[in-house]
Design an enzyme around this catalytic site. Structure first.
Site, mmCIF file in Angstrom:
data_model
loop_
_atom_site.group_PDB
_atom_site.id
_atom_site.type_symbol
_atom_site.label_atom_id
_atom_site.label_comp_id
_atom_site.label_asym_id
_atom_site.label_seq_id
_atom_site.Cartn_x
_atom_site.Cartn_y
_atom_site.Cartn_z
ATOM 1 N N GLU A 175 0.827 -1.148 -0.018
ATOM 2 C CA GLU A 175 0.020 -0.021 -0.001
ATOM 3 C C GLU A 175 0.896 1.270 0.044
ATOM 4 O O GLU A 175 0.625 2.123 0.840
ATOM 5 C CB GLU A 175 -0.913 0.174 0.986
ATOM 6 C CG GLU A 175 -1.938 -1.415 1.257
ATOM 7 C CD GLU A 175 -2.703 -1.341 2.446
ATOM 8 O OE1 GLU A 175 -2.672 -0.820 3.332
ATOM 9 O OE2 GLU A 175 -3.360 -2.432 2.421
ATOM 10 N N GLU A 230 -6.447 -10.825 -0.244
ATOM 11 C CA GLU A 230 -7.320 -10.238 0.656
ATOM 12 C C GLU A 230 -8.640 -10.051 0.185
ATOM 13 O O GLU A 230 -9.194 -8.932 0.286
ATOM 14 C CB GLU A 230 -6.593 -8.868 0.837
ATOM 15 C CG GLU A 230 -5.355 -8.877 1.514
ATOM 16 C CD GLU A 230 -4.907 -7.773 2.189
ATOM 17 O OE1 GLU A 230 -5.590 -6.669 2.402
ATOM 18 O OE2 GLU A 230 -3.516 -7.349 2.234
HETATM 19 O O1 9MR Z 1 -7.395 -7.639 8.832
HETATM 20 C C1 9MR Z 1 -6.488 -6.934 9.599
HETATM 21 C C2 9MR Z 1 -7.121 -6.434 10.619
HETATM 22 O O2 9MR Z 1 -7.388 -7.662 11.593
HETATM 23 C C3 9MR Z 1 -6.075 -5.566 11.309
HETATM 24 O O3 9MR Z 1 -6.553 -5.097 12.527
HETATM 25 C C4 9MR Z 1 -5.685 -4.388 10.217
HETATM 26 C C5 9MR Z 1 -4.681 -3.518 11.019
HETATM 27 O O4 9MR Z 1 -3.464 -4.359 11.154
HETATM 28 O O5 9MR Z 1 -5.238 -4.949 9.150
HETATM 29 C C6 9MR Z 1 -6.135 -5.751 8.460
HETATM 30 O O6 9MR Z 1 -5.398 -6.297 7.417
HETATM 31 C C7 9MR Z 1 -5.158 -5.202 6.405
HETATM 32 C C8 9MR Z 1 -3.950 -5.898 5.543
HETATM 33 O O7 9MR Z 1 -2.696 -6.157 6.618
HETATM 34 C C9 9MR Z 1 -3.618 -5.038 4.446
HETATM 35 N N1 9MR Z 1 -4.472 -4.574 3.511
HETATM 36 C C10 9MR Z 1 -5.809 -3.991 4.259
HETATM 37 C C11 9MR Z 1 -6.229 -5.193 5.371
HETATM 38 C C12 9MR Z 1 -7.483 -4.620 5.891
HETATM 39 O O8 9MR Z 1 -7.518 -3.655 6.564
#
Ligand code: 9MR
Length: 375
Positions: free
Chosen positions: A161, A266
């Site tokens: 990102e 994802e």
């Molecule tokens: O699903 C993840 C969630 O449990 C966490 O709280 C959050 C912050 O670390 O991240 C979420 O996963 C993200 C991923 O690592 C990167 N792309 C977006 C995802 C959804 O927010």
């Protein structure tokens, strides 16, 4: 005599019924079989599954999936909380679990502005460190983690990102200190740490033309400089209205033209209304709870569920169509209970974005997807 015959008859029927139901559950086709010659089918694992507590989730994983990715346990604030301290407790368990189950294991995410350890880019006074110090820190971070799982973790989200919808670079600390160069550096360090691991750039909302064009330029730059990049992860945090299939497809085709694989990472399809278009996975978005934003508290109406099934199926149809370009499709969780979407971008909602429900049951769409793959 008649009574005996009656008892025998009932017992016979019961045996036949039990036998049938066993055969049915044993022989029910699975996602990983259906996609065997197409692409890997993966799931993100959370602490419940990694620690072994969520036995129902693990059963689904073993039945349907052949790849796993760490949802949270490898983010820098978890795995590298202090400069001189790593925490490998969960990540070791994650990798062990993956190996025992013969999964294609993915590490997520080496360099990401979010969930970043507070020490990473600043000195003891909170001022940005110099470019040289940051390079050294990135190198140690990547070397230590990738090196620890060398040969075991097969692919890494090296940078996550870093680019915005309009095609400009996100003004993260990494960018402030190193400019665009932080991305090639991260890939170079990862390549040095495990030359055999696949290396990925991963982002959301890549159907926005600006972001797509900059990612495309990034692939070219890395390749021109002899730095490996194997695939682009297209996060699939989708809503009911956006993106269109055509928008998603255009990006698959654009990346394929650059000679890299595409991975649908994802993946989840929110059934709930979005308060605003284009939020994607921008974690800074946060909206107040409003009743209209949570319309299915009494259960999802059949017509809405059907629309969700159809949209989910149409995306899998698209992935199957481009199976020669797509190396993996990964769901962001196993059951609806696990999903980050339950509280994002509005707290206090229940969402239904995944392929298995809160009772660990396969949704009807799973067999529809499998049938589609067989055709
Ligand atoms: O699903 C993840 C969630 O449990 C966490 O709280 C959050 C912050 O670390 O991240 C979420 O996963 C993200 C991923 O690592 C990167 N792309 C977006 C995802 C959804 O927010």
């Amino acid at each position: 005599m008649r009574k005996h015959f009656y008892l025998l008859f009932i017992t016979g029927i019961a045996i036949i019924l039990i036998a049938c139901s066993n055969t049915e559950s044993k022989e029910k086709p699975t996602l990983k079989e259906a996609f065997k010659n197409k692409f890997l089918i993966g799931a993100a694992l959370n602490t419940g599954e990694i620690s072994g507590k969520d036995t129902a989730g693990l059963r689904i994983l073993a039945t349907h999936f052949n790849s796993i990715v760490a949802e949270n346990c490898m983010k820098s604030e978890v795995i590298h909380p202090l400069e001189d301290q790593f925490n490998f407790t969960l990540s070791d368990q994650f990798v062990d679990l993956g190996e025992k189950q013969d999964m294609f294991i993915i590490g997520h995410a080496l360099i990401w502005h979010s969930q970043l350890s507070p020490w990473f880019c600043v000195d003891e006074n909170g001022e940005n460190v110099s470019a040289d110090v940051l390079k050294e820190r990135m190198k140690t971070h990547i070397n230590t983690i990738v090196g620890r799982y060398k040969g075991r973790i097969k692919g890494w989200d090296v940078v996550n990102e870093a680019i915005l919808e309009d095609g400009s670079y996100r003004k993260s600390k990494f960018y402030e200190i190193l400019g665009e160069e932080f991305i090639p550096l991260a890939f170079q360090y990862a390549q040095e740490a495990d030359p055999d691991a696949e290396l990925y750039y991963n982002d959301y909302n890549e159907w926005y033309p600006g972001r797509r064009e900059t990612v495309t330029r990034l692939i070219r730059t890395l390749k021109e400089r002899g730095i490996r990049i194997d695939a682009i992860g297209m996060q699939g945090h989708l809503g009911m209205d956006s993106p269109t299939l055509e928008e998603y497809e255009e990006t698959i085709l654009a990346y394929n033209k650059e000679g890299v694989n595409v991975m649908v990472t994802e993946f989840d399809l929110s059934i709930l209304p979005f308060p605003k278009a284009g939020i994607g996975a921008d974690l800074s978005a946060n909206f107040d709870y409003q009743k209209e934003l949570n319309p299915y508290t009494e259960g999802v109406p059949a017509s809405i569920q059907e629309a969700w099934n159809a949209r989910m199926l149409s995306f899998f149809r698209l992935f199957i169509k481009h199976a020669d370009k797509i190396s993996r499709v990964t769901m962001w969780g196993i059951t609806d209970q696990d999903s980050w979407k339950n509280d994002f971008p509005v707290r206090g909602r229940k969402d239904y974005p995944l392929l298995f429900d809160r009772d660990n049951q396969e949704k009807p769409v799973v067999q529809m997807i499998i049938n589609e793959a067989k055709q």
